[in-house]
Design a protein around this motif. Structure first.
Motif, PDB file in Angstrom:
ATOM      1  N   VAL A 204      57.064  41.290  57.149  1.00  0.00           N
ATOM      2  CA  VAL A 204      55.770  42.045  57.551  1.00  0.00           C
ATOM      3  C   VAL A 204      54.704  41.150  56.893  1.00  0.00           C
ATOM      4  O   VAL A 204      54.706  41.151  55.551  1.00  0.00           O
ATOM      5  CB  VAL A 204      55.909  43.394  57.154  1.00  0.00           C
ATOM      6  N   VAL A 205      53.804  40.786  57.706  1.00  0.00           N
ATOM      7  CA  VAL A 205      52.500  40.067  57.027  1.00  0.00           C
ATOM      8  C   VAL A 205      51.393  40.879  57.363  1.00  0.00           C
ATOM      9  O   VAL A 205      51.097  41.603  58.318  1.00  0.00           O
ATOM     10  CB  VAL A 205      52.268  38.745  57.877  1.00  0.00           C
ATOM     11  N   GLN A 206      50.469  41.091  56.164  1.00  0.00           N
ATOM     12  CA  GLN A 206      49.418  41.773  56.195  1.00  0.00           C
ATOM     13  C   GLN A 206      48.240  41.178  55.646  1.00  0.00           C
ATOM     14  O   GLN A 206      48.389  40.151  55.201  1.00  0.00           O
ATOM     15  CB  GLN A 206      49.428  43.375  55.645  1.00  0.00           C
ATOM     16  N   THR A 207      46.829  41.686  55.743  1.00  0.00           N
ATOM     17  CA  THR A 207      45.771  41.013  55.069  1.00  0.00           C
ATOM     18  C   THR A 207      44.847  41.973  54.599  1.00  0.00           C
ATOM     19  O   THR A 207      44.783  43.094  54.776  1.00  0.00           O
ATOM     20  CB  THR A 207      44.915  40.114  56.321  1.00  0.00           C
ATOM     21  N   PHE A 208      43.900  41.416  53.721  1.00  0.00           N
ATOM     22  CA  PHE A 208      42.664  42.173  53.191  1.00  0.00           C
ATOM     23  C   PHE A 208      41.685  41.886  54.027  1.00  0.00           C
ATOM     24  O   PHE A 208      40.523  42.594  53.355  1.00  0.00           O
ATOM     25  CB  PHE A 208      42.537  41.656  51.581  1.00  0.00           C
ATOM     26  N   SER A 209      41.533  41.116  55.048  1.00  0.00           N
ATOM     27  CA  SER A 209      40.469  40.621  55.634  1.00  0.00           C
ATOM     28  C   SER A 209      39.665  41.879  56.480  1.00  0.00           C
ATOM     29  O   SER A 209      38.462  41.799  56.520  1.00  0.00           O
ATOM     30  CB  SER A 209      40.770  39.690  56.484  1.00  0.00           C
ATOM     31  N   LYS A 210      40.663  42.644  56.987  1.00  0.00           N
ATOM     32  CA  LYS A 210      40.212  43.422  57.817  1.00  0.00           C
ATOM     33  C   LYS A 210      39.772  45.069  57.552  1.00  0.00           C
ATOM     34  O   LYS A 210      38.761  45.346  57.294  1.00  0.00           O
ATOM     35  CB  LYS A 210      41.235  43.903  59.184  1.00  0.00           C
ATOM     36  N   SER A 211      40.838  45.766  56.955  1.00  0.00           N
ATOM     37  CA  SER A 211      40.748  47.183  56.712  1.00  0.00           C
ATOM     38  C   SER A 211      40.193  47.240  55.221  1.00  0.00           C
ATOM     39  O   SER A 211      39.439  48.352  54.834  1.00  0.00           O
ATOM     40  CB  SER A 211      42.155  48.166  56.745  1.00  0.00           C
ATOM     41  N   ARG A 212      40.061  46.261  54.580  1.00  0.00           N
ATOM     42  CA  ARG A 212      39.509  46.123  53.342  1.00  0.00           C
ATOM     43  C   ARG A 212      38.317  45.381  53.116  1.00  0.00           C
ATOM     44  O   ARG A 212      37.632  45.164  52.056  1.00  0.00           O
ATOM     45  CB  ARG A 212      40.625  45.925  52.240  1.00  0.00           C
ATOM     46  N   GLY A 213      37.775  44.847  54.090  1.00  0.00           N
ATOM     47  CA  GLY A 213      36.611  44.264  54.051  1.00  0.00           C
ATOM     48  C   GLY A 213      36.358  43.006  53.357  1.00  0.00           C
ATOM     49  O   GLY A 213      35.244  42.651  52.560  1.00  0.00           O
TER      50      GLY A 213
END
Length: 352
Positions: A204-213
């Motif tokens: 599973v890959v996630q990011t701090f770019s979207k929901s954490r601004g």
């Protein structure tokens, strides 16, 4: 083209990122950035880290960040990988886990970086058509393959598949890596992270770019059982041992720990998304059901490219995808309510 280019450079068709123009008074709804910015605690942590320690290399293992992520999800720290934005994490994933003799499968309407990575790394791929409503059909992935990557929610549509379907996909390919790209999962999707301990083939890959601004900080991560994470570490340490700088690590840890800010602002954004979708439908748009921080919409009587240009002339940027199946659509990032109101006002004026 230069005589000094290698053959692979000559053959590449690079990914085209969304515009980042410096235009006064611009309403920027084209690259899915968070309109509320990062947690104040993240900004304070970045400021505090701006000191003499910047002369030292950062932690190559991003241990504190990985520990925080692992603790939240009940994983071992060795089950978490961190990198310079989810794009770099995905680059390592493509090179380390998705390059096999049989073709890689992903949707024909999806994140357009996927075919770019395939061309860069020489990966054979097969684009699986979405249906007439631009929805992924999990049953269509029951074919021979080397691996699968699927965004959930998908881009640029924003459509999410339920976790039961994602589990059927993973379980149906026990001997193949299955990567679920969850860049937008925090806006209404169901995460596959709870399935990690059950399925050794799941990443599973996630990011701090979207929901954490924190799009400007460039922090992404992957979660999976240890052998998959070790593959990514081997690729990383053959490429760049220090992908995350000290400021990025400090800001990401503080952001991750500020759960109150995260929950409050993602709820605000989801409410704004539903409000904008209703406004657009009132103007005659067809709006796909979105579980992301954007909507994908088309107007039956208007050309998508022309609408995007008309909005641009009014200092409002949205994203238009000129491919055959998406050329009538606009992908509109969710801004503040004031920004969304200006968008609707402009569209009302354009549509007459």
């Amino acid at each position: 083209m230069s005589q000094f280019w290698s053959p692979i450079v000559q053959s590449l068709r690079p990914y085209m990122a969304g515009e980042q123009p410096a235009i006064s008074g611009l309403i920027k709804l084209n690259t899915n950035e968070n309109p509320y910015g990062p947690s104040p605690k993240a900004l304070a942590a970045i400021a505090a880290a701006t000191d003499d320690t910047l002369r030292l290399y950062p932690d190559p293992s991003a241990l504190r960040l990985r520990q925080a992520i692992a603790a939240r999800h009940g994983l071992d720290v060795g089950d978490v990988f961190a990198g310079n934005g989810s794009d770099e994490v995905l680059a390592h994933v493509f090179q380390g886990l998705l390059n096999h003799d049989a073709p890689l499968l992903f949707p024909d309407v999806t994140y357009s970086f996927y075919p770019t990575y395939c061309r860069l790394y020489g990966i054979d791929f097969r684009a699986v058509p979405v249906d007439e409503n631009l929805q992924v059909r999990i049953a269509d992935y029951g074919q021979d393959c080397g691996a699968i990557i699927l965004p959930n929610p998908n881009g640029p549509t924003g459509i999410a598949r339920p976790l039961s379907e994602i589990e059927a996909l993973i379980g149906g390919h026990p001997d193949r890596p299955v990567v679920i790209d969850e860049a937008y999962v925090d806006f209404g999707g169901e995460s596959a992270v709870p399935l990690i301990k059950k399925y050794p083939n799941l990443l599973v890959v996630q990011t701090f770019s979207k929901s954490r601004g924190l799009a400007g900080l460039r922090v992404g991560f992957a979660m999976g059982q240890r052998p998959l994470i070790e593959a990514l570490e081997r690729v990383k340490d053959s490429f760049n041992s220090y992908p995350l700088n000290r400021l990025a690590l400090a800001g990401a840890v503080a952001s991750w720990e500020d759960e109150d800010w995260f929950e409050r602002h993602r709820a605000l954004l989801m409410a704004s998304r539903e409000r904008l979708a209703l406004e657009l439908k009132g103007l005659g748009f067809v709006v796909l059901e979105s579980a992301a921080n954007f909507v994908f919409a088309r107007h039956p009587g208007r050309d998508g490219a022309a609408l995007a240009l008309a909005l641009r002339s009014r200092a409002i940027l949205v994203r238009h995808f000129p491919a055959e199946r998406t050329r009538d659509f606009l992908r509109i990032s969710i801004g503040t309510d004031a920004e969304c109101d200006r968008l609707v006002e402009a569209l009302r004026e354009i549509l007459g």
